[in-house]
Design a protein around this motif. Structure first.
Motif, PDB file in Angstrom:
ATOM      1  N   LEU A   3       6.649  94.964 -41.185  1.00  0.00           N
ATOM      2  CA  LEU A   3       8.483  96.020 -40.898  1.00  0.00           C
ATOM      3  C   LEU A   3       9.381  95.554 -42.672  1.00  0.00           C
ATOM      4  N   ILE A   4       9.034  94.536 -43.040  1.00  0.00           N
ATOM      5  CA  ILE A   4       9.862  94.011 -44.274  1.00  0.00           C
ATOM      6  C   ILE A   4       9.618  94.698 -45.287  1.00  0.00           C
ATOM      7  N   ILE A   5       8.265  94.624 -45.282  1.00  0.00           N
ATOM      8  CA  ILE A   5       8.217  95.932 -46.374  1.00  0.00           C
ATOM      9  C   ILE A   5       8.765  97.027 -46.632  1.00  0.00           C
ATOM     10  N   THR A   6       7.839  98.078 -45.014  1.00  0.00           N
ATOM     11  CA  THR A   6       8.769  98.694 -45.138  1.00  0.00           C
ATOM     12  C   THR A   6      10.266  99.374 -44.562  1.00  0.00           C
ATOM     13  N   LEU A   7      10.830  98.492 -44.905  1.00  0.00           N
ATOM     14  CA  LEU A   7      12.746  98.531 -45.119  1.00  0.00           C
ATOM     15  C   LEU A   7      12.695  98.225 -46.547  1.00  0.00           C
ATOM     16  N   VAL A   8      12.574  97.255 -46.980  1.00  0.00           N
ATOM     17  CA  VAL A   8      12.926  96.942 -48.040  1.00  0.00           C
ATOM     18  C   VAL A   8      12.774  97.888 -49.544  1.00  0.00           C
ATOM     19  N   PHE A   9      11.364  98.617 -49.065  1.00  0.00           N
ATOM     20  CA  PHE A   9      10.837 100.290 -49.736  1.00  0.00           C
ATOM     21  C   PHE A   9      10.475 100.779 -49.507  1.00  0.00           C
ATOM     22  N   PHE A  10      10.966 101.175 -48.148  1.00  0.00           N
ATOM     23  CA  PHE A  10      11.242 102.541 -48.518  1.00  0.00           C
ATOM     24  C   PHE A  10      12.882 102.555 -47.099  1.00  0.00           C
ATOM     25  N   ILE A  11      12.761 102.525 -46.144  1.00  0.00           N
ATOM     26  CA  ILE A  11      14.422 102.656 -45.463  1.00  0.00           C
ATOM     27  C   ILE A  11      15.592 102.760 -45.990  1.00  0.00           C
ATOM     28  N   TRP A  12      15.441 101.317 -46.955  1.00  0.00           N
ATOM     29  CA  TRP A  12      16.620 101.116 -47.506  1.00  0.00           C
ATOM     30  C   TRP A  12      16.817 102.203 -48.543  1.00  0.00           C
ATOM     31  N   PRO A  13      15.708 102.483 -49.756  1.00  0.00           N
ATOM     32  CA  PRO A  13      16.101 103.800 -50.522  1.00  0.00           C
ATOM     33  C   PRO A  13      16.362 104.881 -50.118  1.00  0.00           C
ATOM     34  N   ALA A  14      15.793 104.954 -49.247  1.00  0.00           N
ATOM     35  CA  ALA A  14      15.410 106.131 -48.438  1.00  0.00           C
ATOM     36  C   ALA A  14      17.051 106.864 -48.084  1.00  0.00           C
ATOM     37  N   GLY A  15      17.950 105.314 -47.119  1.00  0.00           N
ATOM     38  CA  GLY A  15      18.862 105.180 -47.286  1.00  0.00           C
ATOM     39  C   GLY A  15      19.959 105.725 -48.506  1.00  0.00           C
ATOM     40  N   GLN A  16      19.611 104.668 -49.145  1.00  0.00           N
ATOM     41  CA  GLN A  16      20.901 105.022 -50.505  1.00  0.00           C
ATOM     42  C   GLN A  16      20.627 107.157 -50.870  1.00  0.00           C
ATOM     43  N   ALA A  17      19.535 107.055 -50.911  1.00  0.00           N
ATOM     44  CA  ALA A  17      19.350 108.640 -52.165  1.00  0.00           C
ATOM     45  C   ALA A  17      19.963 109.461 -50.879  1.00  0.00           C
ATOM     46  N   ILE A  18      20.053 109.776 -49.983  1.00  0.00           N
ATOM     47  CA  ILE A  18      20.767 110.172 -48.661  1.00  0.00           C
ATOM     48  C   ILE A  18      22.221 110.386 -49.047  1.00  0.00           C
ATOM     49  N   LYS A  19      22.498 108.929 -48.590  1.00  0.00           N
ATOM     50  CA  LYS A  19      23.856 108.665 -48.870  1.00  0.00           C
ATOM     51  C   LYS A  19      24.679 109.427 -50.681  1.00  0.00           C
ATOM     52  N   SER A  20      23.962 108.997 -51.764  1.00  0.00           N
ATOM     53  CA  SER A  20      23.863 109.173 -52.521  1.00  0.00           C
ATOM     54  C   SER A  20      23.983 110.903 -53.191  1.00  0.00           C
ATOM     55  N   SER A  21      22.822 111.593 -52.216  1.00  0.00           N
ATOM     56  CA  SER A  21      23.072 112.869 -52.193  1.00  0.00           C
ATOM     57  C   SER A  21      24.010 113.346 -51.812  1.00  0.00           C
ATOM     58  N   PHE A  22      25.057 112.515 -51.471  1.00  0.00           N
ATOM     59  CA  PHE A  22      26.476 113.692 -50.869  1.00  0.00           C
ATOM     60  C   PHE A  22      27.529 113.012 -51.718  1.00  0.00           C
ATOM     61  N   GLU A  23      27.214 112.389 -52.372  1.00  0.00           N
ATOM     62  CA  GLU A  23      28.563 111.867 -53.649  1.00  0.00           C
ATOM     63  C   GLU A  23      27.939 112.594 -54.940  1.00  0.00           C
ATOM     64  N   ARG A  24      28.828 112.557 -55.967  1.00  0.00           N
ATOM     65  CA  ARG A  24      29.666 112.900 -57.118  1.00  0.00           C
ATOM     66  C   ARG A  24      29.264 111.223 -57.810  1.00  0.00           C
ATOM     67  N   GLU A  25      28.964 111.075 -58.415  1.00  0.00           N
ATOM     68  CA  GLU A  25      29.284 109.726 -59.442  1.00  0.00           C
ATOM     69  C   GLU A  25      29.066 109.667 -60.621  1.00  0.00           C
ATOM     70  N   ASP A  26      29.919 109.314 -61.913  1.00  0.00           N
ATOM     71  CA  ASP A  26      29.384 109.105 -63.208  1.00  0.00           C
ATOM     72  C   ASP A  26      28.648 108.103 -63.249  1.00  0.00           C
ATOM     73  N   PRO A  27      27.741 108.127 -64.600  1.00  0.00           N
ATOM     74  CA  PRO A  27      26.486 107.408 -64.348  1.00  0.00           C
ATOM     75  C   PRO A  27      26.751 106.086 -64.612  1.00  0.00           C
ATOM     76  N   PHE A  28      27.770 105.443 -64.811  1.00  0.00           N
ATOM     77  CA  PHE A  28      27.770 103.751 -64.992  1.00  0.00           C
ATOM     78  C   PHE A  28      28.616 103.350 -63.309  1.00  0.00           C
ATOM     79  N   GLY A  29      28.475 104.467 -62.411  1.00  0.00           N
ATOM     80  CA  GLY A  29      29.057 103.313 -61.201  1.00  0.00           C
ATOM     81  C   GLY A  29      29.807 103.553 -61.306  1.00  0.00           C
ATOM     82  N   MET A  30      31.671 103.748 -61.910  1.00  0.00           N
ATOM     83  CA  MET A  30      32.800 103.895 -62.217  1.00  0.00           C
ATOM     84  C   MET A  30      33.128 104.215 -61.123  1.00  0.00           C
ATOM     85  N   SER A  31      32.724 105.522 -60.807  1.00  0.00           N
ATOM     86  CA  SER A  31      34.016 106.626 -59.606  1.00  0.00           C
ATOM     87  C   SER A  31      32.993 106.908 -58.931  1.00  0.00           C
ATOM     88  N   THR A  32      33.030 106.888 -57.847  1.00  0.00           N
ATOM     89  CA  THR A  32      32.203 107.985 -56.629  1.00  0.00           C
ATOM     90  C   THR A  32      33.200 108.625 -55.753  1.00  0.00           C
TER      91      THR A  32
END
Lengths: 438, 294
Positions: free
Chosen positions: B22-51
């Motif tokens: 479960l931990i492996i799935t959470l850390v290596f799949f669910i969490w990054p996938a969640g991050q990807a979904i989140k940032s797909s709705f955002e516009r961010e400059d490369p350095f991550g200064m403003s989102t």
């Protein structure tokens, strides 16, 4: 096994003691091959010259890879103190105000002398903000020049000491070379984007984009689909079909160098920093060096070419001791003898006037004919707004777009006008995206 | 149907035993996938200064971008070709080796070899073989009147990519097909032979239907392989070129995100890619599996 462990522990202890004594400054760079070895040597000499700081160069791959690695590292708070960023990334770095420690400020804060006027004007112009402050340290600037194979020229019945000056001559010479069987192809070129599009525009005093090629602000638009660029691309297509020109591949065009070294193509156009490689690899023939060709009917006096290469950016988030060391290291790099040595070995431009003068007084340019082609080409005439350089956001992607459209042209799916129009439209979308994100 | 219940004395123990996975799935799949979904709705400059939250902008732009639609098509062509070729040849070799009595082991070993080669090495290998300045194949092709140039010819580039990707995958398919063939009961084959059916008829009426679970499994594996694992082959051979003609989805994600630093759009693309694979797998399990004879 145990022996190995002991060895590792010993190595760790050793490195720990050295880092205790001196402040370590990490320097991420993108110089491979001969250039990388020279760079390591520069760092080593600096480390030996004093005992307070240790500069550790780390090779991070190609220019785009180094830039992205640095950005990723910054986001994870693992950034190096110094990162080498190619000229294409300048727009991105300049927009990243919070991430970058501007060099002029760093030098002032640390009380190191830093005189903008001592640098070559084309270089400072390229890397300064609108107030004339240098934001990154110019380290390796180059400009594209022409390399040719004197032996092949001789075989084709051409004078090996006379390089083609204009594009008409390039065509004429290439025809002779191919028809006489002296080589399979007349010419090739590295960097279609940088050499055959950006520099082409600058040399002929044509705009590449609005607002002074992007220097005037983020609101800029591309304009490189003018008659001159269309004519040149159409010519390249014709010459490619006739076998006079061979495509060297996208981005840096790595195949161009191979084709030139293998004597398949008699002429290549590439960065002046390709010189070290040419001298090393041209074992069976004598290479010649010349300025880039131009269209005589478009301009009487060709303008200066524009620079490429990279500068060193200092990233935020380090302690004061590190920055002190960075400033000292930059002062060291500015020294005429260090600059001149780097310039003469690599073919990059001498960044400071003093380094150029040192080379002159050493008689280096007389002993090595052709070694000052680049500097003469970049300093000729009065720079205009069109030849000062280019500065655009998302430019790595724009260059990719230009490469793709050039491939579409050569494969025959588009003509020159269509390809350039499409490159401009797609490029403008990328500019608007950049504008929105910054 | 009655299921067998395992009982644990300690209520925490089952969870503890599950935890590593479960931990492996959470850390290596669910969490990054969640991050990807989140940032797909955002516009961010490369350095991550403003989102900035931008809603569906990235998705809208993607489906209006002809390059993206072309990349979808390219991926489909690539995935189908590689799957068909590598499974077809894998099956062919398996049948051939299955018929051998003594030398089967030698051939099996030889055929499995390419699987041990890392994708990037496979890519470089074929890149060198097909390099039009130094490669051997263009030299022979030239004598057939074909001027090979995968740096400019989109068809050549695609062929190179398909060959490199399929070559590596044949071994894997071969192994599974061979195992499948060897588990076909000999008695069935003998009975059919006595009834007078030839080897070809026996293959199509007995072996192939009995291989269907293997085929089904390999189909999913191969589609996933072409969708995700071929990244390094593309990177080592064509880098998506010429003119994006081999820019498959997974490579485009990398180019836009990693090289172009357009993180929002890149995240949106990986979400779309994830959805495609999810949908494909669901379709396969729901509709194709019903016809599979286990």
């Amino acid at each position: 096994m145990i022996q190995k462990l002991i060895l590792a522990a010993a190595a760790l202890a050793l490195s720990a003691t050295t880092s205790l004594a001196a402040t370590e400054i990490t320097w991420w760079h993108a110089m491979g091959g001969e250039l990388g070895q020279k760079l390591e040597e520069v760092a080593k000499t600096f480390n030996a010259s004093q005992s307070d700081y240790v500069v550790t160069p780390v090779y991070k791959g190609t220019y785009p890879e180094t830039l992205t690695a640095a950005i990723a590292a910054f986001r994870a708070n693992q950034q190096p103190a110094i990162v080498q960023v190619f000229e294409v990334g300048t727009g991105t770095m300049m927009a990243a105000k919070g991430a970058v420690y501007p060099v002029y400020k760093l030098m002032a804060d640390q009380g190191e002398p830093f005189d903008t006027k001592s640098f070559l004007t084309p270089v400072t112009g390229y890397y300064s903000d609108t107030d004339g402050n240098i934001l990154s340290f110019p380290f390796n600037s180059s400009t594209p020049i022409m390399y040719y194979n004197k032996d092949v020229f001789k075989k084709a019945g051409l004078d090996p000491e006379v390089a083609p000056k204009t594009w008409a001559e390039v065509e004429e010479f290439s025809k002779k070379i191919v028809s006489s069987g002296a080589a399979k192809c007349g010419f090739t070129s590295a960097w279609i984007t940088w050499v055959q599009t950006e520099n082409l525009s600058a040399i002929h005093d044509k705009p590449f984009g609005s607002l002074d090629n992007g220097f005037g602000g983020f609101d800029t638009e591309f304009e490189f689909n003018g008659p001159l660029q269309v004519k040149h691309w159409a010519n390249l297509k014709t010459w490619s079909d006739e076998g006079l020109f061979q495509y060297g591949g996208p981005v840096g065009g790595d195949d161009a160098a191979t084709k030139f070294y293998a004597q398949e193509c008699a002429i290549t156009m590439n960065s002046s920093a390709g010189r070290a490689g040419v001298i090393k690899n041209a074992k069976d023939f004598t290479p010649g060096f010349a300025q880039l060709p131009y269209y005589k009917d478009e301009i009487q006096e060709p303008k200066n070419s524009i620079i490429g290469g990279a500068t060193l950016w200092v990233l935020n988030g380090k302690d004061d001791a590190t920055y002190k060391g960075v400033a000292k290291f930059f002062s060291y790099l500015s020294k005429p003898e260090v600059q001149a040595d780097w310039h003469q070995y690599t073919g990059y431009l001498p960044i400071t006037n003093a380094a150029y003068e040192l080379g002159q007084s050493q008689g280096y340019y007389e002993k090595n004919p052709g070694s000052d082609i680049a500097i003469k080409q970049i300093t000729r005439g009065t720079p205009s707004a069109n030849s000062k350089g280019v500065r655009f956001g998302n430019f790595t992607q724009v260059r990719k777009v230009v490469d793709e459209e050039f491939q579409a042209l050569l494969s025959g799916t588009k003509d020159a006008q269509q390809a350039l129009d499409s490159a401009v439209t797609r490029g403008n979308d990328l500019l608007r995206e950049f504008q929105a994100a910054n | 149907m009655e299921t067998k219940r395992s009982t644990f004395n300690n209520r925490l123990l089952p969870y503890l035993l599950l935890a590593p996975q479960l931990i492996i799935t959470l850390v290596f799949f669910i969490w990054p996938a969640g991050q990807a979904i989140k940032s797909s709705f955002e516009r961010e400059d490369p350095f991550g200064m403003s989102t900035v939250f931008v809603g569906l902008t990235h998705y809208k732009r993607l489906f209006l971008d002809p390059n993206y639609l072309q990349s979808l098509m390219t991926t489909a062509v690539f995935a189908v070709s590689v799957t068909v070729i590598s499974m077809g040849l894998g099956l062919l070799f398996a049948v051939a080796v299955d018929r051998l009595a003594r030398s089967a082991k030698v051939y099996t070993t030889l055929l499995v070899w390419p699987y041990a080669v890392a994708p990037v090495i496979a890519g470089i290998l074929w890149f060198f073989l097909f390099n039009n300045t130094t490669g051997i194949l263009p030299y022979y092709l030239a004598s057939l009147g074909i001027r090979w140039d995968h740096t400019l010819n989109p068809t050549h580039a695609m062929i190179l990519l398909i060959i490199a990707a399929a070559w590596k995958q044949i071994s894997y398919n071969f192994l599974f097909f061979l195992a499948g063939l060897q588990s076909v009961p000999q008695s069935l084959m003998e009975a059919a032979a006595i009834d007078g059916s030839g080897p070809i008829k026996r293959f199509f009426t007995i072996s192939l239907p009995l291989l269907s679970p293997t085929t089904f499994f390999l189909f999913i594996i191969n589609v996933n392989y072409t969708m995700f694992d071929t990244f390094s082959i593309v990177d080592a051979t064509t880098q998506g070129g010429p003119a994006q003609s081999t820019n498959i989805l997974v490579y485009k994600v990398y180019q836009d995100g990693y090289l172009g630093l357009n993180l929002g759009s890149s995240a949106a693309q990986s979400v779309v890619l994830m959805l495609i694979v999810v949908v494909l797998t669901v379709i396969q399990f729901r509709f194709v599996e019903r016809r599979v004879q286990y």
